[in-house]
Design an enzyme around this catalytic site. Structure first.
Site, mmCIF file in Angstrom:
data_model
loop_
_atom_site.group_PDB
_atom_site.id
_atom_site.type_symbol
_atom_site.label_atom_id
_atom_site.label_comp_id
_atom_site.label_asym_id
_atom_site.label_seq_id
_atom_site.Cartn_x
_atom_site.Cartn_y
_atom_site.Cartn_z
ATOM 1 C CE1 TYR A 179 57.295 61.058 59.541
ATOM 2 C CE2 TYR A 179 56.434 59.859 57.656
ATOM 3 C CZ TYR A 179 56.341 60.902 58.549
ATOM 4 O OH TYR A 179 55.304 61.794 58.435
ATOM 5 N NE ARG A 234 61.293 64.749 53.296
ATOM 6 C CZ ARG A 234 60.053 64.746 52.811
ATOM 7 N NH1 ARG A 234 59.425 65.890 52.566
ATOM 8 N NH2 ARG A 234 59.424 63.607 52.566
ATOM 9 N NE ARG A 285 61.195 57.167 79.503
ATOM 10 C CZ ARG A 285 61.162 58.292 80.224
ATOM 11 N NH1 ARG A 285 61.857 58.388 81.334
ATOM 12 N NH2 ARG A 285 60.420 59.314 79.839
ATOM 13 C CE LYS A 329 58.080 62.191 55.529
ATOM 14 N NZ LYS A 329 56.753 62.722 55.762
ATOM 15 C CD GLU A 345 53.470 71.103 57.217
ATOM 16 O OE1 GLU A 345 53.906 70.638 56.166
ATOM 17 O OE2 GLU A 345 54.127 71.106 58.282
HETATM 18 N N1 PMP Z 1 53.729 68.124 55.368
HETATM 19 C C1 PMP Z 1 53.573 67.158 56.284
HETATM 20 C C2 PMP Z 1 53.322 67.532 57.699
HETATM 21 C C3 PMP Z 1 53.660 65.807 55.902
HETATM 22 O O1 PMP Z 1 53.525 64.836 56.831
HETATM 23 C C4 PMP Z 1 53.870 65.478 54.543
HETATM 24 C C5 PMP Z 1 53.944 64.046 54.066
HETATM 25 N N2 PMP Z 1 54.676 63.216 54.836
HETATM 26 C C6 PMP Z 1 54.019 66.525 53.633
HETATM 27 C C7 PMP Z 1 53.943 67.838 54.073
HETATM 28 C C8 PMP Z 1 54.281 66.249 52.165
HETATM 29 O O2 PMP Z 1 55.612 65.893 51.962
HETATM 30 P P1 PMP Z 1 56.055 64.975 50.729
HETATM 31 O O3 PMP Z 1 55.565 65.670 49.500
HETATM 32 O O4 PMP Z 1 57.518 64.919 50.809
HETATM 33 O O5 PMP Z 1 55.370 63.662 50.934
#
Ligand code: PMP
Length: 284
Positions: free
Chosen positions: A33, A52, A100, A147, A180
Site C-alpha cells: 500500500y 516506492r 488458497r 510497505k 522506527e
Molecule cells: N515507517 C512505518 C512503519 C510506516 O508505516 C510509515 C507510514 N506509512 C512510515 C515509516 C513513514 O513513511 P512515509 O513518510 O512514507 O509516510
C-alpha cells in the site's frame, strides 16, 4: 459515511465496494500500500510514493494493476468526487483472488483499491502539544522496507501505547536499538543539536517524508546522522520527533515517561515541521 471508493475499475459508495474472500490480501496479507497526503486538494510527493509502490511490487514479484498515470488519475478523481481539501489518499494493491495456496498463483489479476480520508494535517492538535511515546519490542518481519499490508505487529504496538496511556509506540530491535515508530520514522535530537535517525536498510520503511525532511535539514544547515540509537539515547535526548505522510513532522515530548527538554515541542522539531509544510505548500 457516503464516501466513494475505487475498487478494481469501479467508483462505488463504500458500502457497495466488495473484494473476494479469496483475495490474497485478505488470506495472506499478500498486498502492498501507499498513503499520500492531500493539501488544498492536491497530492504531495506523489511521484515518490509511486516509485516506492513500484519497488514494493518488484520486491514481492507482484503484478502491477495499472501504470502510474492511471493510478494518479484515480487518486485525483477520488479527491475530486469526495471533495477532499486536506487528508490522505490510501491505495492498496494485492496479488488478487486465487484458490488458497501458499504458492503465488500463476495468473491472478491484481486487485487495486483506493479511498480517501479527510483530516487536518497542517492544524493537527498534536503538532502544538507534541506526542508521548512508549517503546516496545519490534516483533515485525525482516522486510520492513517493503510497505506491505501485514500491519498486525504495528497495530499491536499501537494498542500497547494506548493501554500505556501514550500516543504512540517506538519499536526496539533485539539489540536495544530503536528501528522506527509503528507507523512513522523516528528521530532524536541530541543535547548538542544533532538529529539522529536510523539508517536505511531492510529494518525500516524508507519513509517518503523522512527523505524530504533530511533534505530540508541539510539545506537548513542542521546536523544529522543516520545511525541506530538506543532507548537510553532517546530518553537522554533534548528533543525528538516522528515523520509520516499523514502527519508530516510531529514533535515528541516524552519517551517512556521521561520528559524531553522542557516538555514542549522542541525548536528543531518545530522548525522542521514548519519548513516541511512550506515545501509541501509549494507543490499545490
Ligand atoms: N515507517 C512505518 C512503519 C510506516 O508505516 C510509515 C507510514 N506509512 C512510515 C515509516 C513513514 O513513511 P512515509 O513518510 O512514507 O509516510
Amino acid at each position: 459515511m457516503n464516501r466513494i471508493v475505487y475498487v478494481n475499475g469501479e467508483y462505488l459508495p463504500e458500502e457497495n465496494a466488495k473484494i473476494s474472500v479469496f483475495d490474497r490480501g485478505f488470506l495472506f496479507a499478500d498486498g502492498v500500500y501507499e498513503v499520500a497526503a492531500i493539501l488544498q486538494g492536491q497530492l504531495i510527493d506523489n511521484e515518490q510514493h509511486m516509485n516506492r509502490l513500484r519497488r514494493s511490487l518488484k520486491e514481492l514479484n507482484m503484478p502491477s494493476p495499472a501504470d502510474d498515470a492511471t493510478i494518479e488519475a484515480i487518486q485525483k478523481e477520488l479527491i475530486r468526487i469526495n471533495h477532499v481539501d486536506e487528508g490522505v489518499v490510501y491505495l492498496q494493491v494485492t496479488r488478487g483472488a486465487a484458490d488458497r495456496d501458499f504458492a503465488f498463483p500463476e495468473n491472478s489479476a491484481p486487485s487495486l483499491v483506493l479511498f480517501t480520508q479527510a483530516k487536518d494535517i497542517i492544524n493537527l492538535p498534536a503538532a502544538r502539544t507534541g506526542i508521548t511515546i512508549v517503546t516496545t519490542e519490534d516483533i515485525r518481519w525482516g522486510r520492513r522496507d517493503i510497505k506491505t499490508v501485514a500491519l498486525l505487529a504495528a497495530s499491536m504496538a499501537k494498542m500497547f501505547a494506548i493501554r500505556s496511556g501514550a500516543d504512540d509506540a517506538w519499536l526496539v530491535d533485539r539489540n536495544g536499538y530503536i528501528t522506527e515508530g509503528c507507523s512513522s520514522n523516528a528521530y532524536i535530537v541530541t543535547q548538542d543539536g544533532t538529529i539522529i535517525t536510523r539508517q536505511l536498510s531492510n529494518e525500516i520503511l524508507h519513509g517518503i517524508t523522512r527523505n524530504a525532511v533530511l533534505q530540508l535539514a541539510d539545506k537548513e544547515g542542521l546536523r544529522f546522522v543516520e545511525q541506530p540509537f538506543t532507548v537510553e539515547d532517546a530518553c537522554q535526548a533534548q528533543e525528538a520527533f516522528v515523520t509520516a505522510a499523514g502527519i508530516f513532522v510531529l514533535p515528541v515530548i516524552t519517551i517512556n515517561n521521561k520528559v524531553l527538554g522542557n516538555g514542549t515541542p522542541g525548536p528543531i522539531s518545530t522548525r522542521l515541521r514548519s519548513i516541511y509544510i512550506d515545501m509541501a505548500l509549494k507543490q499545490v
